[in-house]
Scaffold this motif. Structure first.
Motif, PDB file in Angstrom:
ATOM      1  N   GLN A 114     108.631 -20.256 103.618  1.00 24.49           N
ATOM      2  CA  GLN A 114     109.177 -21.309 103.283  1.00 24.49           C
ATOM      3  C   GLN A 114     109.473 -22.604 104.102  1.00 24.49           C
ATOM      4  O   GLN A 114     109.333 -23.758 103.912  1.00 24.49           O
ATOM      5  N   ARG A 115     109.644 -22.147 105.409  1.00 27.34           N
ATOM      6  CA  ARG A 115     110.184 -23.291 106.267  1.00 27.34           C
ATOM      7  C   ARG A 115     109.367 -23.210 107.589  1.00 27.34           C
ATOM      8  O   ARG A 115     109.243 -22.079 108.356  1.00 27.34           O
ATOM      9  N   SER A 116     108.486 -23.913 107.897  1.00 26.35           N
ATOM     10  CA  SER A 116     107.473 -24.074 109.083  1.00 26.35           C
ATOM     11  C   SER A 116     108.382 -24.766 110.402  1.00 26.35           C
ATOM     12  O   SER A 116     109.453 -24.851 110.215  1.00 26.35           O
ATOM     13  N   TRP A 245     116.538 -26.426 113.536  1.00 26.46           N
ATOM     14  CA  TRP A 245     116.868 -25.189 114.227  1.00 26.46           C
ATOM     15  C   TRP A 245     117.961 -24.349 113.825  1.00 26.46           C
ATOM     16  O   TRP A 245     117.615 -23.191 113.767  1.00 26.46           O
ATOM     17  N   ARG A 246     118.794 -25.230 113.100  1.00 28.36           N
ATOM     18  CA  ARG A 246     119.896 -24.000 112.545  1.00 28.36           C
ATOM     19  C   ARG A 246     119.581 -23.472 111.287  1.00 28.36           C
ATOM     20  O   ARG A 246     119.682 -22.217 111.548  1.00 28.36           O
ATOM     21  N   MET A 247     118.471 -23.947 110.614  1.00 36.76           N
ATOM     22  CA  MET A 247     118.138 -23.402 109.675  1.00 36.76           C
ATOM     23  C   MET A 247     117.090 -22.279 109.791  1.00 36.76           C
ATOM     24  O   MET A 247     117.136 -21.340 109.238  1.00 36.76           O
ATOM     25  N   LEU A 248     116.220 -22.561 110.796  1.00 40.42           N
ATOM     26  CA  LEU A 248     115.256 -21.341 111.275  1.00 40.42           C
ATOM     27  C   LEU A 248     116.114 -20.309 111.978  1.00 40.42           C
ATOM     28  O   LEU A 248     115.681 -19.122 111.544  1.00 40.42           O
ATOM     29  N   LYS A 281     120.208 -23.469 100.788  1.00 37.33           N
ATOM     30  CA  LYS A 281     119.418 -23.572  99.794  1.00 37.33           C
ATOM     31  C   LYS A 281     118.746 -25.001  99.460  1.00 37.33           C
ATOM     32  O   LYS A 281     117.541 -25.041  98.924  1.00 37.33           O
ATOM     33  N   ARG A 282     119.068 -25.801 100.062  1.00 37.98           N
ATOM     34  CA  ARG A 282     118.481 -27.361 100.037  1.00 37.98           C
ATOM     35  C   ARG A 282     117.051 -27.317 100.811  1.00 37.98           C
ATOM     36  O   ARG A 282     115.991 -27.676 100.806  1.00 37.98           O
ATOM     37  N   GLU A 283     116.946 -26.390 101.865  1.00 41.90           N
ATOM     38  CA  GLU A 283     115.996 -26.133 102.641  1.00 41.90           C
ATOM     39  C   GLU A 283     114.721 -25.101 102.378  1.00 41.90           C
ATOM     40  O   GLU A 283     113.772 -25.375 102.338  1.00 41.90           O
ATOM     41  N   TYR A 284     115.537 -24.061 101.889  1.00 39.01           N
ATOM     42  CA  TYR A 284     114.635 -22.906 101.379  1.00 39.01           C
ATOM     43  C   TYR A 284     114.454 -22.594 100.071  1.00 39.01           C
ATOM     44  O   TYR A 284     113.597 -22.068  99.753  1.00 39.01           O
ATOM     45  N   GLY A 285     115.212 -23.399  99.146  1.00 40.46           N
ATOM     46  CA  GLY A 285     115.037 -23.287  97.610  1.00 40.46           C
ATOM     47  C   GLY A 285     115.550 -21.957  97.244  1.00 40.46           C
ATOM     48  O   GLY A 285     115.384 -21.371  96.043  1.00 40.46           O
ATOM     49  N   LEU A 286     116.351 -21.095  98.137  1.00 38.66           N
ATOM     50  CA  LEU A 286     116.970 -20.077  97.620  1.00 38.66           C
ATOM     51  C   LEU A 286     118.337 -19.947  98.366  1.00 38.66           C
ATOM     52  O   LEU A 286     118.365 -20.397  99.592  1.00 38.66           O
ATOM     53  N   ALA A 287     119.303 -19.207  97.680  1.00 34.42           N
ATOM     54  CA  ALA A 287     120.540 -18.885  98.175  1.00 34.42           C
ATOM     55  C   ALA A 287     120.427 -18.124  99.600  1.00 34.42           C
ATOM     56  O   ALA A 287     119.538 -17.190  99.439  1.00 34.42           O
ATOM     57  N   PRO A 288     121.396 -17.914 100.513  1.00 28.89           N
ATOM     58  CA  PRO A 288     121.010 -17.166 101.612  1.00 28.89           C
ATOM     59  C   PRO A 288     121.024 -15.520 101.161  1.00 28.89           C
ATOM     60  O   PRO A 288     120.077 -14.755 101.539  1.00 28.89           O
ATOM     61  N   GLY A 289     121.744 -14.952 100.286  1.00 31.83           N
ATOM     62  CA  GLY A 289     121.675 -13.753  99.902  1.00 31.83           C
ATOM     63  C   GLY A 289     120.369 -13.555  99.179  1.00 31.83           C
ATOM     64  O   GLY A 289     119.633 -12.410  99.255  1.00 31.83           O
ATOM     65  N   GLN A 290     119.910 -14.487  98.214  1.00 30.26           N
ATOM     66  CA  GLN A 290     118.501 -14.362  97.647  1.00 30.26           C
ATOM     67  C   GLN A 290     117.485 -14.136  98.685  1.00 30.26           C
ATOM     68  O   GLN A 290     116.457 -13.306  98.953  1.00 30.26           O
ATOM     69  N   TYR A 291     117.532 -15.180  99.736  1.00 30.37           N
ATOM     70  CA  TYR A 291     116.522 -15.113 100.844  1.00 30.37           C
ATOM     71  C   TYR A 291     116.422 -13.788 101.573  1.00 30.37           C
ATOM     72  O   TYR A 291     115.403 -13.216 101.707  1.00 30.37           O
ATOM     73  N   ARG A 292     117.419 -13.165 101.739  1.00 31.50           N
ATOM     74  CA  ARG A 292     117.690 -11.763 102.707  1.00 31.50           C
ATOM     75  C   ARG A 292     117.053 -10.836 101.828  1.00 31.50           C
ATOM     76  O   ARG A 292     116.198 -10.121 102.119  1.00 31.50           O
ATOM     77  N   ARG A 293     117.297 -10.822 100.585  1.00 29.01           N
ATOM     78  CA  ARG A 293     116.792 -10.003  99.676  1.00 29.01           C
ATOM     79  C   ARG A 293     115.157  -9.971  99.576  1.00 29.01           C
ATOM     80  O   ARG A 293     114.562  -8.906  99.617  1.00 29.01           O
TER      81      ARG A 293
END
Length: 303
Positions: A114-116, A245-248, A281-293
């Protein structure tokens, strides 16, 4: 803080894969785009890279070809050979034929979907590192070690190969940046003392509420000088890079640890879990928990 190592670690996901493939002329092979990066190393014989819409490139023994964004391409033993095969998981590693033999070491890396990162975004679709005498001996030493492990598995091979694949990626990128004589882009970021100093402290302390004056003071230059040199080499202003960098870093922690969201938020500079979740979510389009799953389901990449 090693900027290149930390950056690759942040955007690498899953486990790298590799295999040795034997082809005998005539042969032509299509490699579809992959969700990550890929590489080929010519161990024996020769072949041609046929990039879509580009000029053919001759590849010889010891050459390394890196596709940082997994671009689709064709390989063939000759410019006259038809492309009749497509790479797919689980295919035969040794395909017979009447002509000259080419041995390829091929592999793929899973990279953040999602994020390069600008260090990869600025690279060309194909990086060709020819095997010139005396050039990049470390890279070619890694190639030899990796080829040996793949060709003749021994006790410890399963542990050795992933580490060698990661080292191959780092050495290939290092070689590419060293060959950029004009010092532009990230090649310049590594060699500019002020920019490199700021990158190191951002990477080491993403939780700090950085300001441009603080970063400029740490680099020993004026705010205007830092902003100009940082943006010219990194590709974005300092505080934009802080957020990136924080988001990565957060994405890496979500993939690789079970740290709580509240603790993770503090480690990347957010005072509340809610503020962090909103930014993520603004950066990845998913909530953190959704991203982890979602990241618990690995991608399947053919090599």
């Amino acid at each position: 803080m090693d900027i290149l190592s930390e950056t690759i670690a942040a955007i690498r996901t899953g486990n790298p894969t590799s295999g040795m493939f034997v082809r005998r002329a005539p042969w032509g092979r299509r490699y579809p785009v992959v969700p990550g990066g890929g590489f080929h190393v010519i161990l024996h014989g020769s072949c041609w890279l046929l990039p879509p819409g580009g000029e053919a490139v001759a590849l010889g023994v010891g050459d390394v070809l890196l596709m940082p964004r997994g671009a689709d391409h064709d390989l063939a033993d000759s410019l006259d050979s038809a492309i009749v095969e497509t790479a797919r998981p689980g295919e035969p590693r040794d395909i017979p034929g009447p002509g000259a033999r080419t041995v390829l070491l091929c592999g793929a890396y899973e990279l953040g979907r999602q994020r390069s990162h600008p260090i990869l975004d600025e690279l060309p679709e194909f990086i060709h590192l020819p095997a010139r005498p005396g050039r990049h001996p470390g890279l070619h030493a890694v190639v030899e070690l990796l080829a040996g492990e793949v060709a003749e598995p021994r006790p410890g091979t399963d542990a050795a190969i992933p580490g060698l694949l990661d080292t191959l990626l780092l050495y290939a990128l290092r070689a590419w940046f060293e060959e950029q004589a004009d010092g532009s882009g990230w090649a310049g970021a590594f060699t500019d003392p002020a920019v490199a100093a700021v990158l190191r402290i951002i990477h080491e302390f993403p939780e700090r509420a950085w300001t441009v004056p603080e970063l400029a003071a740490a680099a020993g230059v004026s705010r205007a000088t830092l902003a100009r040199r940082f943006t010219a080499t990194v590709g974005e202003p300092p505080l934009s890079y802080v957020t990136r960098w924080r988001m990565l870093t957060a994405a890496r922690l979500l993939r690789e640890s079970d740290v709580s969201l509240a603790s993770l938020a503090r480690r990347v500079g957010y005072q509340s879990e809610f503020a962090f979740a909103k930014a993520f979510k603004r950066e990845y389009g998913l909530a953190p928990g959704q991203y982890r799953r979602a990241e618990e389901k690995p991608a399947v990449i053919a090599v």
